[in-house]
Design a protein around this motif. Structure first.
Motif, mmCIF file in Angstrom:
data_model
loop_
_atom_site.group_PDB
_atom_site.id
_atom_site.type_symbol
_atom_site.label_atom_id
_atom_site.label_comp_id
_atom_site.label_asym_id
_atom_site.label_seq_id
_atom_site.Cartn_x
_atom_site.Cartn_y
_atom_site.Cartn_z
ATOM 1 N N UNK A 158 41.067 35.606 30.758
ATOM 2 C CA UNK A 158 40.030 36.629 30.731
ATOM 3 C C UNK A 158 38.658 35.990 30.544
ATOM 4 N N UNK A 159 38.594 35.027 29.621
ATOM 5 C CA UNK A 159 37.327 34.339 29.373
ATOM 6 C C UNK A 159 36.851 33.620 30.626
ATOM 7 N N UNK A 160 37.776 32.958 31.333
ATOM 8 C CA UNK A 160 37.423 32.244 32.554
ATOM 9 C C UNK A 160 36.884 33.202 33.615
ATOM 10 N N UNK A 161 37.557 34.351 33.793
ATOM 11 C CA UNK A 161 37.114 35.326 34.791
ATOM 12 C C UNK A 161 35.719 35.861 34.455
ATOM 13 N N UNK A 162 35.457 36.121 33.167
ATOM 14 C CA UNK A 162 34.145 36.624 32.751
ATOM 15 C C UNK A 162 33.060 35.567 32.962
ATOM 16 N N UNK A 163 33.370 34.302 32.673
ATOM 17 C CA UNK A 163 32.396 33.224 32.845
ATOM 18 C C UNK A 163 32.065 33.033 34.322
ATOM 19 N N UNK A 166 29.669 35.666 35.305
ATOM 20 C CA UNK A 166 28.315 35.407 34.804
ATOM 21 C C UNK A 166 27.588 34.388 35.679
ATOM 22 N N UNK A 167 28.272 33.296 36.008
ATOM 23 C CA UNK A 167 27.667 32.280 36.878
ATOM 24 C C UNK A 167 27.365 32.879 38.248
ATOM 25 N N UNK A 168 28.270 33.675 38.752
ATOM 26 C CA UNK A 168 28.101 34.390 40.026
ATOM 27 C C UNK A 168 26.805 35.202 40.003
ATOM 28 N N UNK A 169 26.564 35.928 38.912
ATOM 29 C CA UNK A 169 25.365 36.770 38.806
ATOM 30 C C UNK A 169 24.094 35.929 38.763
#
Length: 330
Positions: A158-163, A166-169
């Motif tokens: 989950x943490x990896x997907x959220x990070x 964030x980088x994507x944004x």
């Protein structure tokens, strides 16, 4: 019954996870477009980062357009004109001594200002480089803090997907700046930090619901992880959209007014980052973070076993992405 109530009650399912290939393709295109913009155009760093000149003077009867034209007539490119109390503050690129004298004389001629009432400050490139380095360090520290929080609050996947979201944004927002030519100023970096917090909030809301729903999955579950995550996403959909709409509308108004009417650099720099970041952040929490999480979790033996069992009980076919389809086949 309203659309929001129907979505929350599960009467309408939007198959976000089932269309993950579409979202991955769209995000890949946006990321490539953004990176290409940064490679071709680069970021238009403001005077605070690369050095320049700042003129301050009082001309009560002047307008923003008049002041801007005064500087452009002297060969200054893209002057940033801002009101400063009852006067004007104009930021330009680095000017040599002759150009500074020409601009000063133009201000005296056009606005009947005494030379002693015109303030001129030069910001050296080395000082600007120090500011840029500190700004990037601050952004990096904030990112590390976010990564630490996500690692403590969620499981690793989950943490990896959220990070990744964030980088994507950040990359897409930076790409919009590169293509649009808007200046990157300290206000822009504040906007970047704000959209990181906003995107993080949206991802946390969605993932909290996914944690709650998927925690109930077991060997006798009637849903796959994909179906459960998609149901959770639909339950938070209206909240995410409402939050985004309420936040984007005033930012859009600031961006429009700052760009077309006021010509205020700080407003434009900050509002563009917020406007783009909020839109991309909402998209990524729904269409990037959750599908990526599902892709990672589907590889776990526990959820593979549930998917195989449900596929067998539904006639040997592959389970669909929504609960209703699986239930109908069962």
């Amino acid at each position: 019954m309203g659309l929001g109530s129907r979505l929350y009650r599960g009467e309408i399912d939007v198959d976000f996870v089932g269309k993950r290939k579409l979202w991955y393709g769209l995000s890949a295109f946006l990321l490539a477009f953004s990176i290409l913009g940064m490679v071709i155009n680069g970021l238009n760093l403001g005077v605070e980062f690369k050095g320049g000149a700042v003129f301050s003077f009082k001309a009560p009867g002047a307008s923003i357009e008049q002041v801007r034209e005064t500087f452009k007539d002297e060969g200054v490119h893209q002057p940033i004109v801002q009101t400063a109390g009852d006067g004007w503050r104009v930021t330009t690129e680095t000017l040599n001594e002759q150009q500074v004298d020409q601009v000063t004389q133009a201000i005296i001629t056009d606005y009947k200002v005494a030379a002693k009432d015109i303030s001129n400050d030069n910001i050296g490139a080395s000082w600007g480089g120090e500011v840029a380095a500190k700004a990037w360090i601050g952004l990096g520290v904030f990112m590390l803090a976010i990564i630490l929080y996500l690692s403590m609050a969620f499981e690793p996947k989950m943490a990896l997907a959220a990070i990744v979201a964030l980088v994507h944004d950040l990359v897409i927002t930076a790409g919009i700046y590169a293509w649009s030519g808007f200046e990157v100023t300290p206000a822009t970096l504040l906007g970047f930090l704000t959209i990181l917090g906003y995107s993080l909030y949206d991802a946390v809301v969605v993932f909290d619901m996914i944690k709650e729903v998927t925690a109930k999955l077991g060997t006798t579950s009637k849903k796959t992880y994909t179906q459960a995550a998609n149901d959770a996403l639909n339950h938070t959909l209206i909240r995410s959209l409402n939050t985004s709409l309420v936040a984007i509308l005033p930012v859009a108004a600031i961006l429009f007014i700052g760009t077309t009417l006021l010509g205020a650099g700080t407003l434009k720099d900050l509002s563009l980052a917020l406007f783009v970041g909020m839109i991309v952040g909402t998209y990524s929490s729904l269409c990037v973070a959750t599908p990526l999480l599902v892709t990672l979790k589907e590889r776990e033996p526990k959820y593979q076993a549930i998917a195989r069992r449900l596929a067998a009980t539904s006639g040997g076919g592959k389970p669909k992405g929504t609960t209703k389809t699986a239930a109908a086949k069962g």
